[in-house]
Write a protein that holds these residues in place. Structure first.
Motif, short mmCIF file in Angstrom:
data_model
loop_
_atom_site.label_atom_id
_atom_site.label_comp_id
_atom_site.label_asym_id
_atom_site.label_seq_id
_atom_site.Cartn_x
_atom_site.Cartn_y
_atom_site.Cartn_z
N ASN A 35 0.82 -1.21 0.00
CA ASN A 35 0.00 0.00 0.00
C ASN A 35 0.85 1.26 0.00
OD1 ASN A 35 -1.61 -2.24 1.65
ND2 ASN A 35 -3.09 -0.91 0.63
N GLU A 36 1.88 1.26 0.85
CA GLU A 36 2.75 2.42 0.92
C GLU A 36 3.55 2.60 -0.38
OE1 GLU A 36 3.05 4.81 3.39
OE2 GLU A 36 1.18 3.85 4.01
N LYS A 39 1.26 4.23 -2.95
CA LYS A 39 1.05 5.65 -2.68
C LYS A 39 2.29 6.47 -3.04
CE LYS A 39 -0.43 4.96 1.56
NZ LYS A 39 -0.89 5.29 2.94
N ASP A 43 0.38 9.64 -6.35
CA ASP A 43 -0.63 10.13 -5.42
C ASP A 43 -2.02 9.67 -5.86
OD1 ASP A 43 -2.65 12.19 -4.31
OD2 ASP A 43 -0.81 12.65 -3.22
N GLY A 44 -2.83 9.25 -4.89
CA GLY A 44 -4.16 8.77 -5.21
C GLY A 44 -5.03 9.78 -5.92
N ARG A 71 -5.91 3.27 -5.62
CA ARG A 71 -6.14 4.71 -5.78
C ARG A 71 -7.58 5.07 -6.11
NH1 ARG A 71 -1.60 3.49 -9.07
NH2 ARG A 71 0.32 3.63 -7.83
N TRP A 74 -9.54 6.91 -3.48
CA TRP A 74 -9.37 8.35 -3.24
C TRP A 74 -10.54 9.14 -3.84
CZ3 TRP A 74 -5.89 5.27 -1.56
CH2 TRP A 74 -4.85 5.70 -0.76
N ASN A 212 -1.81 11.42 1.44
CA ASN A 212 -1.07 10.20 1.72
C ASN A 212 -0.88 10.09 3.23
OD1 ASN A 212 0.62 8.02 2.01
ND2 ASN A 212 2.18 8.74 0.57
#
Length: 563
Positions: A35-36, A39, A43-44, A71, A74, A212
């Motif tokens: 997940n990190e 990101k 950016d989502g 994403r 978001w 984030n």
């Protein structure tokens, strides 16, 4: 922009903490999980352009998996569960095997505030693009289902034309800011928090400074004397108080949350003036962004940081490194005026008109029903409708002579203004019908349970909350319900695995707050659920002392009485 850290010395490498938690403020920015990594790669918020320019034109099969299961959130999009997959396979199948080619779309409704044009826009979208589906959530949003990726840009255009959107409705972001649906009209409120909610939305939602975060970030801002936004279980909450100089402002709480590790928010003891709320909110969010744990997803919520640090250290870091000034100490909020937080029924506004709160069945509505609500409100002189954190709705600004007619029209549509305890206080999450995390069905079962309890206990006198959840994640807040039902597979009398629930009893927020009691081995099959709930409620009525609450009775009742 968020507050920048005022000062932060970088510790010598030999003295730094282990890299295990991945805290940015300590110099550890390398991604420690998928997940990190996603990101960091993009950016989502950037996915919006791809949805409009690529995916909506080329279709579902063109979607990058990192966007599809990451994403997209978001902008409020989750793939929904493919029909026909039973709960026993939820934790076994790969995500792509659970994914349907349709989406749940969450419309954020900050403060629960809607005018009729907005309500009708949601209704139109539901009918046109979502097979008529719509659910009121326990965070004041509306969720739609069966949405195709090809239709998302048109949906956004329709929403944005009336001032709504889906930006950061999901994902590792600051999600919808909850507020009292009676803000500005309730004669008993401490302060109208609507301007603060609007300011936070305008200044920070969609800002890449906060797009984030380690995990989701849930906010509540309210001056409601009934504490209707359940500040005790939010990541950050501002609660209306009268300050030391007699002017209204807010007390600040951080670190609440449920799921599999429930924690109540901790009070920082500060007084926040109305003009400071947005920058203080940003400071709390920044502490979470920079110091939050990013290695393990199940420990990435702000509640774990607050639990490790304590309120005093959190306040010190927030003030010294982000605000650059100390907040004054302030008073704690007064206790809520009663045990109900849903604003159901007919009540007078401060201007002499009335608001009318009503109860859809466990938040389930439809595009057709939302249109009917808009028509009823308009016919009775109102242009304002609100959603609540209890999956209910409220019509504002009704003149006294029109109240009876409005109530009759709502109840003719099965929107009860004077509901039974069971209709009023039963809540359910999305469940296996659409949710990929769910193990059991929830909405229809909760609705059936309401009908059964109304038939079996027609004059039940006490306020008792029943919250039904399809998995352990507690979207329906099972740990703070009188009767919390956590979906799981259980063994029936014939030895078969069937849908059922682990039972939590006696949870509460407010004056008598506490998490529900789990009695060892206490489970029920879905088929036996009405019998079980009826049994325990009858024992409560027989065993309570005076007006003793269900939660108080549970805490002293022997295990045998709860089985």
């Amino acid at each position: 922009m968020p507050p920048a850290p005022k000062q932060r010395a970088t510790a010598p490498r030999r003295n730094r903490p282990k890299r295990g938690e991945g805290q940015w403020a300590l110099g550890y920015r390398e991604p420690l999980n998928k997940n990190e990594e996603n990101k960091k790669n993009d950016d989502g918020l950037n996915v919006r352009a791809r949805i409009i320019d690529i995916y909506s034109k080329r279709g579902f099969d063109s979607i990058d998996p990192a966007d599809l299961r990451g994403r997209f959130r978001w902008f409020g999009l989750y793939t929904q569960r493919k029909p026909g997959i039973d709960g026993g396979k939820t934790a076994v199948l790969e995500p792509e095997e659970l994914d349907d080619r349709y989406f749940m779309l969450r419309v954020r409704i900050d403060g629960g505030q809607l005018d009729l044009a907005q309500l009708r826009a949601i209704a139109e979208i539901s009918r046109t693009y979502a097979r008529g589906t719509a659910d009121i959530t326990d965070r004041q949003n509306v969720q739609l289902h069966w949405v195709r990726i090809e239709d998302v840009p048109a949906i956004w255009e329709r929403l944005e034309a009336v001032g709504l959107d889906t930006t950061e409705a999901c994902g590792d972001t600051p999600r919808v800011v909850m507020g009292c649906p009676l803000a500005g009209i309730d004669a008993d409120e401490v302060i109208d928090a609507s301007p603060q909610i609007r300011q936070i939305y305008d200044e920070h939602i969609g800002d890449k400074a906060f797009s984030n975060l380690p995990r989701k970030f849930k906010s509540a801002i309210s001056g409601c004397s009934a504490h209707c936004t359940v500040h005790e279980i939010n990541d950050v909450a501002f609660v209306g108080v009268t300050g030391p100089d007699g002017a209204p402002g807010f007390d600040l709480f951080v670190g609440g949350g449920l799921s599999t590790n429930p924690m109540f928010a901790q009070r920082l003891g500060t007084f926040v003036r109305p003009d400071q709320v947005s920058e203080v909110w940003a400071a709390v969010c920044s502490v979470f962004r920079d110091y939050g744990y990013r290695r393990l997803r199940h420990r990435a919520r702000i509640k774990f940081l607050v639990a490790d640090w304590g309120a005093e250290r959190f306040r010190e870091v927030m003030e010294k490194e982000y605000l650059g000034y100390a907040l004054p100490d302030g008073p704690a909020p007064e206790e809520p005026r009663d045990g109900r937080r849903d604003h159901v029924g007919v009540h007078r506004q401060r201007d002499g008109r009335f608001y009318v709160g009503f109860a859809p069945r466990v938040g389930r509505v439809s595009g057709e029903l939302l249109d009917r609500i808009a028509d009823i409100a308009e016919e009775h002189g109102s242009d304002r409708v609100r959603t609540t954190v209890e999956q209910k709705m409220v019509v504002l600004d009704v003149e006294a002579e029109r109240v009876d007619s409005l109530v009759a029209a709502l109840e003719a549509a099965d929107l009860q203004v004077n509901p039974s305890t069971f209709r009023r206080q039963t809540m359910a999450c999305t469940g296996i019908e659409y949710c990929k995390l769910a193990i059991v069905e929830t909405k229809a079962r909760a609705s059936t349970l309401i009908d059964e309890l109304e038939r079996r206990l027609p004059d039940f006198p006490a306020p008792v909350t029943i919250n039904v959840n399809g998995c352990p994640n507690s979207c329906a807040r099972i740990q703070v319900a009188d009767i919390g039902l956590k979906g799981q597979l259980v063994t029936d009398a014939e030895g078969r695995q069937v849908e059922g629930y682990q039972v939590h009893l006696g949870g509460a927020v407010g004056l008598d707050s506490g998490f529900g009691r789990k009695v060892r081995g206490l489970k029920t099959t879905a088929q036996e659920l009405p019998d079980y709930v009826e049994r325990v409620l009858r024992r409560y009525l027989d065993g309570r002392e005076g007006e003793e609450t269900f939660a108080s009775w549970v805490r002293r009742a022997p295990d045998a009485e709860l089985a």
